[in-house]
Design a protein around this motif. Structure first.
Motif, PDB file in Angstrom:
ATOM      1  N   LEU A  41      -4.412  -0.302  -7.485  1.00 19.25           N
ATOM      2  CA  LEU A  41      -3.203  -1.077  -7.245  1.00 19.25           C
ATOM      3  C   LEU A  41      -3.161  -2.372  -8.045  1.00 19.25           C
ATOM      4  CD1 LEU A  41      -2.630  -0.437  -3.454  1.00 19.25           C
ATOM      5  CD2 LEU A  41      -1.282   0.399  -5.364  1.00 19.25           C
ATOM      6  N   THR A  42      -4.303  -2.752  -8.676  1.00 17.70           N
ATOM      7  CA  THR A  42      -4.264  -3.905  -9.574  1.00 17.70           C
ATOM      8  C   THR A  42      -3.380  -3.587 -10.780  1.00 17.70           C
ATOM      9  OG1 THR A  42      -6.264  -3.169 -10.735  1.00 17.70           O
ATOM     10  CG2 THR A  42      -6.557  -4.691  -8.891  1.00 17.70           C
ATOM     11  N   LEU A  43      -3.144  -2.295 -11.025  1.00 18.52           N
ATOM     12  CA  LEU A  43      -2.217  -1.880 -12.078  1.00 18.52           C
ATOM     13  C   LEU A  43      -0.842  -2.498 -11.844  1.00 18.52           C
ATOM     14  CD1 LEU A  43      -1.252  -0.040 -14.440  1.00 18.52           C
ATOM     15  CD2 LEU A  43      -0.921   1.757 -12.739  1.00 18.52           C
ATOM     16  N   ILE A  44      -0.497  -2.711 -10.588  1.00 14.90           N
ATOM     17  CA  ILE A  44       0.806  -3.285 -10.257  1.00 14.90           C
ATOM     18  C   ILE A  44       0.954  -4.669 -10.882  1.00 14.90           C
ATOM     19  CG2 ILE A  44       2.185  -4.196  -8.327  1.00 14.90           C
ATOM     20  CD1 ILE A  44       1.220  -1.794  -6.701  1.00 14.90           C
ATOM     21  N   ASP A  45      -0.144  -5.431 -10.920  1.00 21.48           N
ATOM     22  CA  ASP A  45      -0.084  -6.749 -11.546  1.00 21.48           C
ATOM     23  C   ASP A  45       0.132  -6.621 -13.052  1.00 21.48           C
ATOM     24  OD1 ASP A  45      -0.407  -8.089  -9.162  1.00 21.48           O
ATOM     25  OD2 ASP A  45      -2.584  -8.156  -9.307  1.00 21.48           O
ATOM     26  N   LEU A  46      -0.485  -5.601 -13.679  1.00 23.90           N
ATOM     27  CA  LEU A  46      -0.270  -5.365 -15.112  1.00 23.90           C
ATOM     28  C   LEU A  46       1.195  -5.031 -15.391  1.00 23.90           C
ATOM     29  CD1 LEU A  46      -3.390  -3.193 -16.072  1.00 23.90           C
ATOM     30  CD2 LEU A  46      -2.960  -5.556 -16.718  1.00 23.90           C
ATOM     31  N   LEU A  47       1.841  -4.391 -14.402  1.00 19.48           N
ATOM     32  CA  LEU A  47       3.247  -4.011 -14.556  1.00 19.48           C
ATOM     33  C   LEU A  47       4.207  -5.118 -14.144  1.00 19.48           C
ATOM     34  CD1 LEU A  47       3.064  -0.368 -13.131  1.00 19.48           C
ATOM     35  CD2 LEU A  47       3.238  -1.036 -15.530  1.00 19.48           C
ATOM     36  N   GLY A  48       3.651  -6.236 -13.665  1.00 18.08           N
ATOM     37  CA  GLY A  48       4.507  -7.343 -13.251  1.00 18.08           C
ATOM     38  C   GLY A  48       5.106  -7.171 -11.879  1.00 18.08           C
ATOM     39  N   GLY A  49       4.435  -6.365 -11.013  1.00 15.49           N
ATOM     40  CA  GLY A  49       4.928  -6.127  -9.659  1.00 15.49           C
ATOM     41  C   GLY A  49       5.874  -4.943  -9.602  1.00 15.49           C
ATOM     42  N   VAL A  50       6.080  -4.418  -8.399  1.00 11.02           N
ATOM     43  CA  VAL A  50       7.017  -3.310  -8.197  1.00 11.02           C
ATOM     44  C   VAL A  50       7.918  -3.622  -7.014  1.00 11.02           C
ATOM     45  CG1 VAL A  50       5.480  -1.538  -9.153  1.00 11.02           C
ATOM     46  CG2 VAL A  50       5.392  -2.051  -6.697  1.00 11.02           C
ATOM     47  N   GLU A  51       9.081  -3.001  -7.000  1.00 10.85           N
ATOM     48  CA  GLU A  51      10.035  -3.207  -5.904  1.00 10.85           C
ATOM     49  C   GLU A  51      10.227  -1.903  -5.148  1.00 10.85           C
ATOM     50  OE1 GLU A  51      13.806  -5.820  -5.991  1.00 10.85           O
ATOM     51  OE2 GLU A  51      14.559  -3.765  -6.235  1.00 10.85           O
ATOM     52  N   VAL A  52      10.138  -1.978  -3.816  1.00  7.03           N
ATOM     53  CA  VAL A  52      10.355  -0.806  -2.966  1.00  7.03           C
ATOM     54  C   VAL A  52      11.335  -1.179  -1.852  1.00  7.03           C
ATOM     55  CG1 VAL A  52       8.044   0.135  -3.404  1.00  7.03           C
ATOM     56  CG2 VAL A  52       8.418  -1.359  -1.426  1.00  7.03           C
ATOM     57  N   TYR A  53      11.949  -0.151  -1.263  1.00  2.00           N
ATOM     58  CA  TYR A  53      12.824  -0.390  -0.114  1.00  2.00           C
ATOM     59  C   TYR A  53      12.030  -0.119   1.162  1.00  2.00           C
ATOM     60  CZ  TYR A  53      16.618  -0.260   3.223  1.00  2.00           C
ATOM     61  OH  TYR A  53      17.415  -0.518   4.311  1.00  2.00           O
ATOM     62  N   ASN A  54      11.989  -1.116   2.052  1.00  2.93           N
ATOM     63  CA  ASN A  54      11.271  -1.002   3.319  1.00  2.93           C
ATOM     64  C   ASN A  54      12.275  -0.784   4.447  1.00  2.93           C
ATOM     65  OD1 ASN A  54       9.139  -1.114   5.202  1.00  2.93           O
ATOM     66  ND2 ASN A  54       9.505  -3.287   5.556  1.00  2.93           N
ATOM     67  N   ASP A  55      12.143   0.343   5.172  1.00  2.00           N
ATOM     68  CA  ASP A  55      13.154   0.672   6.186  1.00  2.00           C
ATOM     69  C   ASP A  55      12.782   0.247   7.598  1.00  2.00           C
ATOM     70  OD1 ASP A  55      11.154   2.516   6.631  1.00  2.00           O
ATOM     71  OD2 ASP A  55      12.285   4.190   5.783  1.00  2.00           O
ATOM     72  N   GLN A  56      11.596  -0.385   7.772  1.00  4.91           N
ATOM     73  CA  GLN A  56      11.261  -0.942   9.092  1.00  4.91           C
ATOM     74  C   GLN A  56      10.365  -2.153   8.918  1.00  4.91           C
ATOM     75  OE1 GLN A  56       8.297   1.340  11.518  1.00  4.91           O
ATOM     76  NE2 GLN A  56       8.577   2.965   9.978  1.00  4.91           N
ATOM     77  N   ALA A  57      10.691  -3.214   9.629  1.00  7.68           N
ATOM     78  CA  ALA A  57       9.929  -4.453   9.518  1.00  7.68           C
ATOM     79  C   ALA A  57       8.557  -4.284  10.176  1.00  7.68           C
ATOM     80  CB  ALA A  57      10.684  -5.596  10.175  1.00  7.68           C
ATOM     81  N   PHE A  58       7.520  -4.789   9.487  1.00 10.24           N
ATOM     82  CA  PHE A  58       6.179  -4.738  10.083  1.00 10.24           C
ATOM     83  C   PHE A  58       5.278  -5.776   9.419  1.00 10.24           C
ATOM     84  CE2 PHE A  58       5.864  -1.895   6.449  1.00 10.24           C
ATOM     85  CZ  PHE A  58       4.587  -2.124   5.930  1.00 10.24           C
ATOM     86  N   THR A  59       4.173  -6.063  10.094  1.00 11.63           N
ATOM     87  CA  THR A  59       3.152  -6.968   9.564  1.00 11.63           C
ATOM     88  C   THR A  59       1.887  -6.162   9.316  1.00 11.63           C
ATOM     89  OG1 THR A  59       4.065  -8.857  10.776  1.00 11.63           O
ATOM     90  CG2 THR A  59       1.795  -9.048   9.993  1.00 11.63           C
ATOM     91  N   SER A  60       1.321  -6.284   8.133  1.00 18.26           N
ATOM     92  CA  SER A  60       0.151  -5.470   7.781  1.00 18.26           C
ATOM     93  C   SER A  60      -1.133  -6.102   8.290  1.00 18.26           C
ATOM     94  CB  SER A  60       0.066  -5.303   6.259  1.00 18.26           C
ATOM     95  OG  SER A  60      -0.176  -6.551   5.635  1.00 18.26           O
ATOM     96  N   LEU A  61      -2.064  -5.248   8.678  1.00 19.47           N
ATOM     97  CA  LEU A  61      -3.387  -5.715   9.100  1.00 19.47           C
ATOM     98  C   LEU A  61      -4.117  -6.290   7.894  1.00 19.47           C
ATOM     99  CD1 LEU A  61      -5.403  -5.851  11.468  1.00 19.47           C
ATOM    100  CD2 LEU A  61      -6.252  -3.608  10.768  1.00 19.47           C
ATOM    101  N   HIS A  62      -4.041  -5.589   6.757  1.00 20.87           N
ATOM    102  CA  HIS A  62      -4.652  -6.087   5.527  1.00 20.87           C
ATOM    103  C   HIS A  62      -3.785  -7.204   4.941  1.00 20.87           C
ATOM    104  CE1 HIS A  62      -6.709  -6.037   1.628  1.00 20.87           C
ATOM    105  NE2 HIS A  62      -5.501  -6.156   1.100  1.00 20.87           N
ATOM    106  N   GLY A  63      -4.311  -8.405   4.897  1.00 17.68           N
ATOM    107  CA  GLY A  63      -3.593  -9.527   4.303  1.00 17.68           C
ATOM    108  C   GLY A  63      -2.596 -10.209   5.212  1.00 17.68           C
ATOM    109  N   ASN A  64      -2.304  -9.597   6.379  1.00 18.28           N
ATOM    110  CA  ASN A  64      -1.358 -10.177   7.328  1.00 18.28           C
ATOM    111  C   ASN A  64      -0.010 -10.497   6.661  1.00 18.28           C
ATOM    112  OD1 ASN A  64      -0.798 -10.986  10.007  1.00 18.28           O
ATOM    113  ND2 ASN A  64      -1.065 -13.143   9.448  1.00 18.28           N
ATOM    114  N   PHE A  65       0.461  -9.551   5.856  1.00 16.91           N
ATOM    115  CA  PHE A  65       1.729  -9.744   5.148  1.00 16.91           C
ATOM    116  C   PHE A  65       2.899  -9.282   6.024  1.00 16.91           C
ATOM    117  CE2 PHE A  65      -1.270  -8.906   1.560  1.00 16.91           C
ATOM    118  CZ  PHE A  65      -1.209 -10.172   0.986  1.00 16.91           C
ATOM    119  N   ASP A  66       3.997 -10.042   6.000  1.00 13.04           N
ATOM    120  CA  ASP A  66       5.226  -9.665   6.710  1.00 13.04           C
ATOM    121  C   ASP A  66       6.158  -8.946   5.738  1.00 13.04           C
ATOM    122  OD1 ASP A  66       4.646 -10.741   9.269  1.00 13.04           O
ATOM    123  OD2 ASP A  66       5.050 -12.759   8.486  1.00 13.04           O
TER     124      ASP A  66
END
Length: 487
Positions: A324-349
């Motif tokens: 997934l560090t490849l994503i940084d080489l690509l300058g990030g990616v955009e996805v559509y999220n259909d339900q709000a959640f907070t991740s256990l890894h990194g505690n991201f909202d």
């Protein structure tokens, strides 16, 4: 008179020097260009919009022009400049071609073998500190005969020791006996460590390793698709440390069906907890799909082939943590999220709507399942979204122009049996069309339960597994075949 003679000699000497210099430059240009042209056609580099033919024609023109000017002793300085310029161009192209060939060869090389770490362990508080202090140990010889035999043979060679092996039904039973003081030591296959962790979260802290041996096995993974423009790729996602060749569970199982003719891609996700029949080391018994990975990537691949009634042409085994560090080489990616959640890894909202992810956020997005309404099913959908976003970024003109740096960044996190010629064929087709793929996804469904289905690898464990809905499997199978047939 003497002055004119000296002048003519100097002119001849100067002309002769230029001839030698330009001859040497021509020879260097010819060698480098010839090697570059060979690699270009051998591996299908620049095989789009006639760039390979244009480069070849340009090399021939420069070669003939240089010979003509050298023979006629004309434009000596201009000849040198032309040869220096095109020698540099050929050198840069050769460097780029060679780097890509070497990196891809490494990706293919790691796919030619698998590594399994086999250990002899004792209770952490045991007085035993060396395998030579043992006379016997326990091991599931029926379930993992080849790896256990390799370990015992290595101990015999290394220590001159004949150990008696007491047979158990599984690594779980061996561990339980060890903890109950019913045995002195046991064999442990590192691929089963994550399975033991399901029932005994702190099991690692209760063991002490006294001997370790890595079993290396050659894997025959020759890929021969019937149609170079239509094929299936099995994407196996692991999340582990160490070599990418290390045998381990497969937490992500996606079939990527590609039709270059229609420019369509279908991603089919099979949940890791799916209760499926596993061939080879799985003895054709039913177990969680993720457990197929402990018998090797070829077993996971064959399991899915049998499930959907299809042929899988290639595979890509990915370590998600580093991939997934490849994503940084690509300058990030955009996805559509259909339900709000907070991740256990990194505690991201992650709010509902389009979200832009860097590598760390993407890791949290694809790992999370406990905060999602559909659990592992929804996690599989999120994994497909990220993969689809990566594909769309990779197939853009800007990404393909940076192919070397991208492939460079993948070499420690991916292994594949897809040869460079096939990879370049895909890149060339995409560069020729200039359009993005239409990426769709699907996931099979089923009914989950805990402790009601028996795991072949962990027969006494109470595990969560999903009985697949056969109509869902049939629908997914037909969708894969429709994409392949161009429908």
């Amino acid at each position: 008179m003497a002055s004119r003679s000296r002048s003519r000699k100097q002119t001849k000497t100067g002309s002769g020097t230029w001839r030698i210099v330009n001859g040497a430059l021509l020879a260097l240009f010819t060698v480098l260009s010839s090697i570059a042209i060979y690699q270009m056609y051998r591996y299908n580099f620049l095989a789009f919009r006639n760039l390979n033919l244009i480069y070849t024609a340009l090399v021939i023109v420069v070669f003939l022009l240089a010979i003509l000017l050298i023979v006629l002793k004309k434009a000596k300085i201009l000849t040198s400049l032309i040869l220096i310029l095109f020698t540099l161009v050929s050198s840069l192209m050769l460097y780029g071609f060679t780097s890509t060939v070497n990196v891809t060869a490494k990706l293919n090389e790691t796919a030619s073998y698998s590594e399994t770490q086999m250990s002899v362990v004792v209770p952490v508080d045991s007085s035993i500190s060396d395998v030579s202090e043992l006379t016997s140990l326990q091991a599931p010889t029926d379930a993992d005969e080849n790896n256990i035999s390799s370990l015992i043979n290595q101990i015999r060679t290394d220590k001159g020791l004949e150990l008696t092996t007491e047979k158990t039904a599984s690594y779980q039973e061996s561990y339980e006996n060890l903890m109950a003081n019913k045995s002195q030591a046991m064999v442990l296959n590192s691929a089963y460590s994550s399975l033991l962790e399901l029932s005994y979260p702190d099991y690692e802290s209760t063991l002490k390793t006294i001997y370790t041996y890595t079993v290396t096995k050659q894997v025959n993974n020759e890929a021969k698709p019937a149609d170079s423009n239509v094929f299936n790729i099995y994407i196996s996602g692991i999340d582990t440390y160490g070599s990418i060749s290390t045998v381990s569970r497969s937490d992500v199982n996606i079939i990527m069906t590609v039709n270059m003719n229609t420019h369509k891609i279908l991603l089919t996700t099979t949940p890791r907890d799916s209760y499926v029949q596993i061939p080879n080391g799985g003895a054709n018994q039913y177990d969680k799909l993720t457990h197929a990975g402990i018998y090797g990537v070829e077993t996971s691949e064959q399991t899915l082939e049998n499930l959907y009634g299809i042929d899988i042409d290639y595979y890509a085994r990915i370590n998600f943590t580093s991939f997934l560090t490849l994503i940084d080489l690509l300058g990030g990616v955009e996805v559509y999220n259909d339900q709000a959640f907070t991740s256990l890894h990194g505690n991201f909202d992650f709010p509902v709507g389009n979200v832009t992810l860097n590598s760390e956020q993407a890791l949290g997005f694809v790992r999370e399942r406990y905060s999602l309404q559909g659990g592992d099913n929804d996690r599989g959908k999120n994994q497909s979204k990220v993969i689809a976003a990566i594909i769309n970024k990779l197939t853009s003109i800007n990404s393909l122009s940076n192919l070397t740096s991208i492939v460079d960044g993948l070499q420690t996190s991916i292994q594949t049996n897809m040869p460079l010629e096939a990879i370049m064929s895909l890149a060339n087709t995409q560069m020729s069309s200039g359009s993005q793929f239409e990426v769709t996804s699907q996931a099979v469904t089923g009914t989950g339960s805990t402790g009601q289905l028996t795991s072949y690898a962990m027969p006494t464990a109470s595990l969560y597994m999903m009985q697949l809905d056969q109509s869902s499997v049939s629908t997914a199978s037909h969708a894969i075949k429709d994409i392949m047939e161009g429908k």
